[in-house]
Design an enzyme around this catalytic site. Structure first.
Site, PDB file in Angstrom:
ATOM      1  N   LYS A 139      -6.539   5.873  11.645  1.00 37.49           N
ATOM      2  CA  LYS A 139      -7.951   5.845  12.068  1.00 37.49           C
ATOM      3  C   LYS A 139      -7.951   5.717  13.599  1.00 37.49           C
ATOM      4  CE  LYS A 139      -9.297   2.990   8.084  1.00 37.49           C
ATOM      5  NZ  LYS A 139      -9.717   1.623   7.731  1.00 37.49           N
ATOM      6  N   ASP A 185      -5.661  -0.397  -1.806  1.00 42.04           N
ATOM      7  CA  ASP A 185      -6.451  -1.240  -2.701  1.00 42.04           C
ATOM      8  C   ASP A 185      -7.747  -1.739  -2.072  1.00 42.04           C
ATOM      9  OD1 ASP A 185      -5.194  -2.988  -0.774  1.00 42.04           O
ATOM     10  OD2 ASP A 185      -5.870  -4.646  -2.040  1.00 42.04           O
ATOM     11  N   GLY A 189       0.766  -1.250   0.000  1.00 43.00           N
ATOM     12  CA  GLY A 189       0.000   0.000   0.000  1.00 43.00           C
ATOM     13  C   GLY A 189       0.793   1.293   0.000  1.00 43.00           C
ATOM     14  N   ASP A 198      -4.542   1.306  11.085  1.00 47.58           N
ATOM     15  CA  ASP A 198      -5.948   1.023  11.399  1.00 47.58           C
ATOM     16  C   ASP A 198      -6.011   0.513  12.843  1.00 47.58           C
ATOM     17  OD1 ASP A 198      -8.707   0.458  10.814  1.00 47.58           O
ATOM     18  OD2 ASP A 198      -8.216  -1.542  10.209  1.00 47.58           O
ATOM     19  N   GLU A 226       4.290   3.956   6.239  1.00 48.00           N
ATOM     20  CA  GLU A 226       3.041   3.200   6.027  1.00 48.00           C
ATOM     21  C   GLU A 226       2.000   4.082   5.358  1.00 48.00           C
ATOM     22  OE1 GLU A 226       1.429   0.694   5.701  1.00 48.00           O
ATOM     23  OE2 GLU A 226       1.453  -0.727   7.352  1.00 48.00           O
ATOM     24  N   ASP A 227       1.088   3.464   4.643  1.00 44.44           N
ATOM     25  CA  ASP A 227      -0.021   4.208   4.066  1.00 44.44           C
ATOM     26  C   ASP A 227      -1.053   4.554   5.141  1.00 44.44           C
ATOM     27  OD1 ASP A 227      -0.692   1.557   4.475  1.00 44.44           O
ATOM     28  OD2 ASP A 227      -1.174   1.130   2.385  1.00 44.44           O
ATOM     29  N   GLY A 284      -3.483  -0.812  14.286  1.00 40.02           N
ATOM     30  CA  GLY A 284      -2.131  -0.586  14.811  1.00 40.02           C
ATOM     31  C   GLY A 284      -1.366  -1.882  15.023  1.00 40.02           C
ATOM     32  N   THR A 336      -0.344  -4.142  12.833  1.00 33.62           N
ATOM     33  CA  THR A 336       0.774  -4.275  11.879  1.00 33.62           C
ATOM     34  C   THR A 336       1.953  -3.424  12.338  1.00 33.62           C
ATOM     35  OG1 THR A 336      -0.832  -4.531  10.101  1.00 33.62           O
ATOM     36  CG2 THR A 336       1.429  -4.035   9.442  1.00 33.62           C
TER      37      THR A 336
END
Ligand code: 5GP
Length: 177
Positions: free
Chosen positions: A132, A160, A46, A104, A100-101, A106, A108
């Site tokens: 977010k 994506d 991403g 969410d 990172e893109d 967190g 990852t």
């Protein structure tokens, strides 16, 4: 409006706003790392568009490398992070910036931070275009964060849906999902 597979998306963050945000993040990194040579590690897939725009706004000396992890299936995080590709240079003693893109839950990012810290890096910071906050499940220090958005599934600018839609210059959000 665009349709990808079974979902419809509407414009959420226009390209101009994204570009401004990238410039602001880069300016902060340029200030903070003056005289240093950080290793940016962009997380595939991403972040490839964001990383490409970000490095072209950097005036400091730096390196860029790529790592690949996966935790998403469709529009939901699975909570299980798989390492698919690692950085192929020694990171010991280096200043690392994880690019990172989107953050969410967190999960990852927390996994990535642990794995870079285990490599005895000199420092490691997070640079995420989007976060977010309502969805965060772990405590994270997001030093370079471009924008905060409410809980919504987004795509475009490298992000994506079912491996499609990464090419859009604007960022879109799903309608009625
Ligand atoms: P986390 O582990 O923070 O829950 O998820 C992080 C990863 O999930 C991101 O790197 C990204 O690949 C994916 N992701 C999270 N939210 C979204 C979203 O709204 N749209 C897309 N396309 N991917 C997302």
């Amino acid at each position: 409006m665009i349709t990808i597979d079974n979902l419809q998306f509407e414009i959420f963050i226009p390209e101009a706003e994204v570009k401004q945000t990238v410039k602001k993040i880069a300016a902060k990194i340029n200030r903070d790392y003056e005289g240093k040579c950080p290793v940016l590690v962009a997380i595939l897939n991403g972040s490839f568009v964001f990383a490409a725009d970000l490095v072209r706004e950097l005036t400091i000396e730096h390196e860029i490398h790529f790592a690949k992890v996966a935790s998403y299936a469709g529009t939901e995080s699975t909570g299980v992070v798989k390492n698919l590709l690692g950085v192929d240079i020694p990171l010991k003693g280096r200043d690392v910036i994880i690019v990172e893109d989107i953050v969410d839950t967190g999960i990852t990012m927390s996994h990535l931070l642990d794995s870079f810290m285990a490599q005895a890096v000199k420092s490691v910071e997070v640079c995420s275009l989007i976060v977010k906050p309502e969805k965060l499940k772990v405590k994270l220090d997001l030093k370079y964060c471009g924008m905060e958005i409410p809980d919504a599934f987004i795509l475009g600018y490298g992000l994506d849906y079912n491996n499609k839609g990464r090419q859009y210059r604007d960022i879109y959000k799903v309608i009625n999902h």
